[in-house]
Design an enzyme around this catalytic site. Structure first.
Site, PDB file in Angstrom:
ATOM      1  N   LYS A  23       0.840  -1.465  -0.017  1.00  0.00           N
ATOM      2  CA  LYS A  23       0.106   0.063  -0.034  1.00  0.00           C
ATOM      3  C   LYS A  23       0.657   1.368   0.045  1.00  0.00           C
ATOM      4  O   LYS A  23       0.670   2.366  -1.004  1.00  0.00           O
ATOM      5  CB  LYS A  23      -0.803  -0.177   1.510  1.00  0.00           C
ATOM      6  N   ASN A  24       1.438   0.910   0.753  1.00  0.00           N
ATOM      7  CA  ASN A  24       3.012   2.434   1.160  1.00  0.00           C
ATOM      8  C   ASN A  24       3.599   2.865  -0.013  1.00  0.00           C
ATOM      9  O   ASN A  24       4.229   3.935   0.251  1.00  0.00           O
ATOM     10  CB  ASN A  24       3.910   2.065   1.474  1.00  0.00           C
ATOM     11  N   ARG A  92      -4.436  10.464   4.262  1.00  0.00           N
ATOM     12  CA  ARG A  92      -3.309  11.155   5.239  1.00  0.00           C
ATOM     13  C   ARG A  92      -2.417  11.378   3.417  1.00  0.00           C
ATOM     14  O   ARG A  92      -1.291  12.155   3.336  1.00  0.00           O
ATOM     15  CB  ARG A  92      -2.501  10.649   5.838  1.00  0.00           C
ATOM     16  N   CYS A 116      -4.330   7.464   9.484  1.00  0.00           N
ATOM     17  CA  CYS A 116      -4.904   6.943  11.035  1.00  0.00           C
ATOM     18  C   CYS A 116      -4.234   7.941  12.240  1.00  0.00           C
ATOM     19  O   CYS A 116      -3.703   8.234  12.452  1.00  0.00           O
ATOM     20  CB  CYS A 116      -3.846   5.752  11.070  1.00  0.00           C
ATOM     21  N   ARG A 121       0.971  14.323  13.446  1.00  0.00           N
ATOM     22  CA  ARG A 121       0.658  14.641  12.145  1.00  0.00           C
ATOM     23  C   ARG A 121       0.921  14.979  10.644  1.00  0.00           C
ATOM     24  O   ARG A 121      -0.053  15.405  10.272  1.00  0.00           O
ATOM     25  CB  ARG A 121       0.059  13.126  11.741  1.00  0.00           C
ATOM     26  N   PRO A 122       1.551  16.735  11.153  1.00  0.00           N
ATOM     27  CA  PRO A 122       1.409  18.099  10.476  1.00  0.00           C
ATOM     28  C   PRO A 122       2.021  17.264   9.089  1.00  0.00           C
ATOM     29  O   PRO A 122       2.764  16.491   8.920  1.00  0.00           O
ATOM     30  CB  PRO A 122       1.941  18.882  11.507  1.00  0.00           C
ATOM     31  N   VAL A 123       2.001  18.563   8.334  1.00  0.00           N
ATOM     32  CA  VAL A 123       2.395  18.442   7.081  1.00  0.00           C
ATOM     33  C   VAL A 123       3.448  19.537   6.720  1.00  0.00           C
ATOM     34  O   VAL A 123       3.873  19.591   4.898  1.00  0.00           O
ATOM     35  CB  VAL A 123       1.794  18.520   5.978  1.00  0.00           C
ATOM     36  N   ASP A 124       3.579  20.050   7.959  1.00  0.00           N
ATOM     37  CA  ASP A 124       5.218  21.001   7.518  1.00  0.00           C
ATOM     38  C   ASP A 124       6.488  21.078   6.931  1.00  0.00           C
ATOM     39  O   ASP A 124       6.864  21.999   6.101  1.00  0.00           O
ATOM     40  CB  ASP A 124       5.508  21.847   9.270  1.00  0.00           C
ATOM     41  N   LEU A 125       6.745  19.719   7.117  1.00  0.00           N
ATOM     42  CA  LEU A 125       7.829  19.135   6.251  1.00  0.00           C
ATOM     43  C   LEU A 125       7.212  19.218   4.588  1.00  0.00           C
ATOM     44  O   LEU A 125       8.507  19.909   3.818  1.00  0.00           O
ATOM     45  CB  LEU A 125       8.754  18.458   6.670  1.00  0.00           C
ATOM     46  N   ARG A 386      -8.122  -0.564   4.791  1.00  0.00           N
ATOM     47  CA  ARG A 386      -7.392   0.768   4.101  1.00  0.00           C
ATOM     48  C   ARG A 386      -5.905  -0.428   3.531  1.00  0.00           C
ATOM     49  O   ARG A 386      -5.837   0.404   2.767  1.00  0.00           O
ATOM     50  CB  ARG A 386      -7.000   1.479   5.007  1.00  0.00           C
TER      51      ARG A 386
HETATM   52  C1  EPZ Z   1       4.397   6.654   6.113  1.00  0.00           C
HETATM   53  O1  EPZ Z   1       3.402   8.010   6.861  1.00  0.00           O
HETATM   54  C2  EPZ Z   1       3.066   5.202   5.984  1.00  0.00           C
HETATM   55  N1  EPZ Z   1       2.533   5.445   5.490  1.00  0.00           N
HETATM   56  C3  EPZ Z   1       3.175   5.157   7.416  1.00  0.00           C
HETATM   57  O2  EPZ Z   1       1.887   4.292   7.512  1.00  0.00           O
HETATM   58  C4  EPZ Z   1       4.002   5.281   8.094  1.00  0.00           C
HETATM   59  O3  EPZ Z   1       3.556   4.677   9.684  1.00  0.00           O
HETATM   60  C5  EPZ Z   1       5.123   6.273   8.098  1.00  0.00           C
HETATM   61  O4  EPZ Z   1       5.216   6.724   7.163  1.00  0.00           O
HETATM   62  C6  EPZ Z   1       5.737   5.417   8.840  1.00  0.00           C
HETATM   63  O5  EPZ Z   1       7.362   4.850   8.287  1.00  0.00           O
HETATM   64  C7  EPZ Z   1       2.609   6.184   4.027  1.00  0.00           C
HETATM   65  O6  EPZ Z   1       3.490   5.884   2.795  1.00  0.00           O
HETATM   66  C8  EPZ Z   1       0.856   5.923   2.583  1.00  0.00           C
HETATM   67  P1  EPZ Z   1       6.005  10.297   8.532  1.00  0.00           P
HETATM   68  P2  EPZ Z   1       3.462   8.740   6.909  1.00  0.00           P
HETATM   69  O7  EPZ Z   1       5.823  11.781   7.589  1.00  0.00           O
HETATM   70  O8  EPZ Z   1       4.749   9.548   5.539  1.00  0.00           O
HETATM   71  C9  EPZ Z   1       6.319  13.852  11.500  1.00  0.00           C
HETATM   72  C10 EPZ Z   1       0.112   2.828   7.783  1.00  0.00           C
HETATM   73  O9  EPZ Z   1      -0.319   2.451   8.295  1.00  0.00           O
HETATM   74  N2  EPZ Z   1       6.255  14.195  10.706  1.00  0.00           N
HETATM   75  O10 EPZ Z   1       7.138   9.602   8.072  1.00  0.00           O
HETATM   76  O11 EPZ Z   1       2.610   9.850   7.594  1.00  0.00           O
HETATM   77  C11 EPZ Z   1       4.773  13.079  11.976  1.00  0.00           C
HETATM   78  O12 EPZ Z   1       4.169  13.661  12.236  1.00  0.00           O
HETATM   79  C12 EPZ Z   1       0.670   3.767   7.650  1.00  0.00           C
HETATM   80  O13 EPZ Z   1       0.362   1.834   6.271  1.00  0.00           O
HETATM   81  C13 EPZ Z   1       5.992  16.531  10.584  1.00  0.00           C
HETATM   82  O14 EPZ Z   1       6.465  16.427  12.034  1.00  0.00           O
HETATM   83  O15 EPZ Z   1       5.200   9.682   8.383  1.00  0.00           O
HETATM   84  C14 EPZ Z   1       5.996  11.382  12.585  1.00  0.00           C
HETATM   85  O16 EPZ Z   1       5.970  12.180  13.633  1.00  0.00           O
HETATM   86  C15 EPZ Z   1       0.196   4.600   8.590  1.00  0.00           C
HETATM   87  N3  EPZ Z   1       6.134  16.962  10.352  1.00  0.00           N
HETATM   88  C16 EPZ Z   1       6.767  10.829  11.527  1.00  0.00           C
HETATM   89  O17 EPZ Z   1       7.427  12.432  11.409  1.00  0.00           O
HETATM   90  C17 EPZ Z   1       5.831  16.332   8.273  1.00  0.00           C
HETATM   91  O18 EPZ Z   1       5.591  17.079   8.166  1.00  0.00           O
HETATM   92  C18 EPZ Z   1       6.857  10.624  10.419  1.00  0.00           C
HETATM   93  O19 EPZ Z   1       5.879  10.409   9.808  1.00  0.00           O
HETATM   94  C19 EPZ Z   1       6.060  15.258   8.320  1.00  0.00           C
HETATM   95  C20 EPZ Z   1       5.388  14.153   9.324  1.00  0.00           C
END
Ligand code: EPZ
Length: 417
Positions: A23-24, A92, A116, A121-125, A386
């Site tokens: 999926k991811n 997301r 989830c 889970r912000p999108v600031d980055l 999902r």
């Molecule tokens: C991906 O989510 C996966 N989803 C998640 O899988 C997975 O848990 C996660 O990566 C970590 O491996 C998809 O690929 C669709 P991140 P993502 O951005 O991209 C913080 C599942 O069950 N962060 O690496 O959302 C955030 O809050 C799902 O299949 C910021 O602060 O994960 C978190 O604490 C759930 N600012 C950390 O980084 C940002 O702009 C990791 O998030 C982005 C993230």
């Protein structure tokens, strides 16, 4: 698919599971198809709710996107910069569809993404990286509007955390931007490597994916291609943990054990047999399961955060203590306040009625129910759908007693696998 999962636990698992596409990986690849000027075919995609949501997002952007057997074909140029709000809010990964629209149309509109509830889970980055590439990002209530009046340009970007999603957003933007981008502090997950391989197959120039520095030379246009997405290491981890919890012997094929080795090593340490092949693994558990002591998740190549609830379910059946700390998401475990879940040996699991709190938490409840004595019901299964296609029939094939039960309003019970 709707309906509760009804599980009668206590039966060991036996047999072989072919691990489906991840999926991811599929979701970012579908977002990437917006960059392609000729058709994209993704081969052997599992029928997941999040994949359907992605198809709706592509259609809302004006593309033709649909199933051809088990493949997905996306074609047509996106002509609409506003993503369907319902679909975008549901998932997301909808944020990943913005960078390609921005690159191709100069504008992308969406709503703040859902997904989830495992942390803030912000999108600031994502947004600050895009801003460095020339985008202007503004939020109006729940709406997010991104514009790039003079197009996107390459940039030197350093992520303060190796976010998977932000790395994907910036790879997509960089592939279509003018000039060179260097992304430092990038996520190294195998799904990033898969996305880079897809983009390169379409004519992009991405180097270094899988390391923490990725270099991209932007291209004016990308072609389409036919691509088989990588196997789902979290689905593989799910079946490995299910076998550890319920006992038995399960062969997991079509997924290199290297990409989920930390999970397999912990299961081995807990008393499971693990036999490694190049593209398969055999997990077995005939004796008792022991606690794992203290374990931690982390970014790749550490133990995946998505595997934490699955492993926790197996730990519930162990005869000594375990604890898991999730360093990636602050609310990974819905049942505890902090980041650490401590699991003490109990007197054995008994069947219960439970509701899936999120995707992996829901799968963990199914695993626990497989190991429990008696009957369990898991509700809220739309969350499990999902990320798992045909979860119940796959488990039933391994010998579990599991079925779907729908509860229509007239009170008659319909059963299906
Ligand atoms: C991906 O989510 C996966 N989803 C998640 O899988 C997975 O848990 C996660 O990566 C970590 O491996 C998809 O690929 C669709 P991140 P993502 O951005 O991209 C913080 C599942 O069950 N962060 O690496 O959302 C955030 O809050 C799902 O299949 C910021 O602060 O994960 C978190 O604490 C759930 N600012 C950390 O980084 C940002 O702009 C990791 O998030 C982005 C993230």
């Amino acid at each position: 698919m709707e309906g509760d999962l009804i599980i009668t636990g206590g039966r060991p698992l036996n047999g072989t599971v072919r691990i489906p596409a991840a999926k991811n990986s599929v979701l970012p690849l579908l977002a990437a198809s917006l960059l392609c000027s000729s058709p994209v075919r993704l081969r052997a995609v599992p029928e997941l709710a999040d994949v359907d949501t992605s198809l709706q997002l592509l259609q809302s952007a004006g593309c033709e996107a649909g199933w051809q057997g088990s493949d997905i074909v996306v074609q047509g140029v996106p002509g609409v910069c506003r993503l369907g709000a319902d679909a975008a809010a549901r998932m997301r990964a909808s944020i990943l569809f913005c960078a390609p629209l921005l690159a191709r149309l100069g504008r992308a509109e969406t709503v703040l993404p859902g997904g989830c509830r495992i942390g803030a889970r912000p999108v600031d980055l994502h947004l600050s990286g895009l801003a460095q590439m020339g985008a202007v990002c503004r939020a109006e209530g729940e709406r997010l509007i991104l514009t790039a009046p003079s197009g996107l340009h390459g940039a030197e970007i350093t992520l303060r955390f190796p976010s998977v999603g932000a790395t994907e957003t910036l790879l997509l933007a960089a592939a279509a931007a003018q000039g060179k981008t260097v992304l430092r502090g990038a996520a190294r997950e195998p799904e990033i490597v898969d996305l880079a391989a897809f983009l390169n197959r379409c004519g992009a120039c991405v180097q270094g994916a899988g390391s923490s520095t990725i270099r991209v030379e932007g291209r004016r246009s990308l072609s389409g291609c036919s691509f088989a997405p990588m196997a789902d290491r979290i689905v593989a981890s799910t079946f490995a943990c299910a076998c550890a919890a319920a006992g038995g012997r399960v062969e997991l094929t079509g997924c290199a054990p290297e990409i989920y080795r930390p999970l397999l090593e912990i299961l081995e340490q807990m008393g499971c047999g693990v036999k490694y092949g190049p593209e398969s693994v055999v997990v077995s558990r005939f004796g008792r399961l022991h606690g794992a002591g203290k374990v931690f998740t982390g970014v790749y190549p550490a133990l995946a955060t998505d595997a934490a609830p699955l492993l926790a379910a197996a730990m519930l059946t162990a005869d000594s203590e375990s604890s898991i700390e999730d360093v990636v998401f602050e609310r990974r475990f819905a049942c505890t306040e902090g980041r650490t879940l401590c699991i003490l040996p109990g007197t054995g699991l008994k069947g219960a009625n439970t509701a899936a709190p999120d995707l992996r938490g829901g799968a963990a409840l199914v695993i626990a129910a497989l190991a429990a004595q008696g009957k369990s019901r898991v509700t809220n299964t739309a969350l499990i759908d999902r990320g798992y296609a045909g979860f119940a029939p796959m488990l039933a094939k391994l010998g579990s007693e599991i079925r779907r039960e729908t509860r229509p309003s007239d009170g008659t019970e319909k059963k299906r696998h």
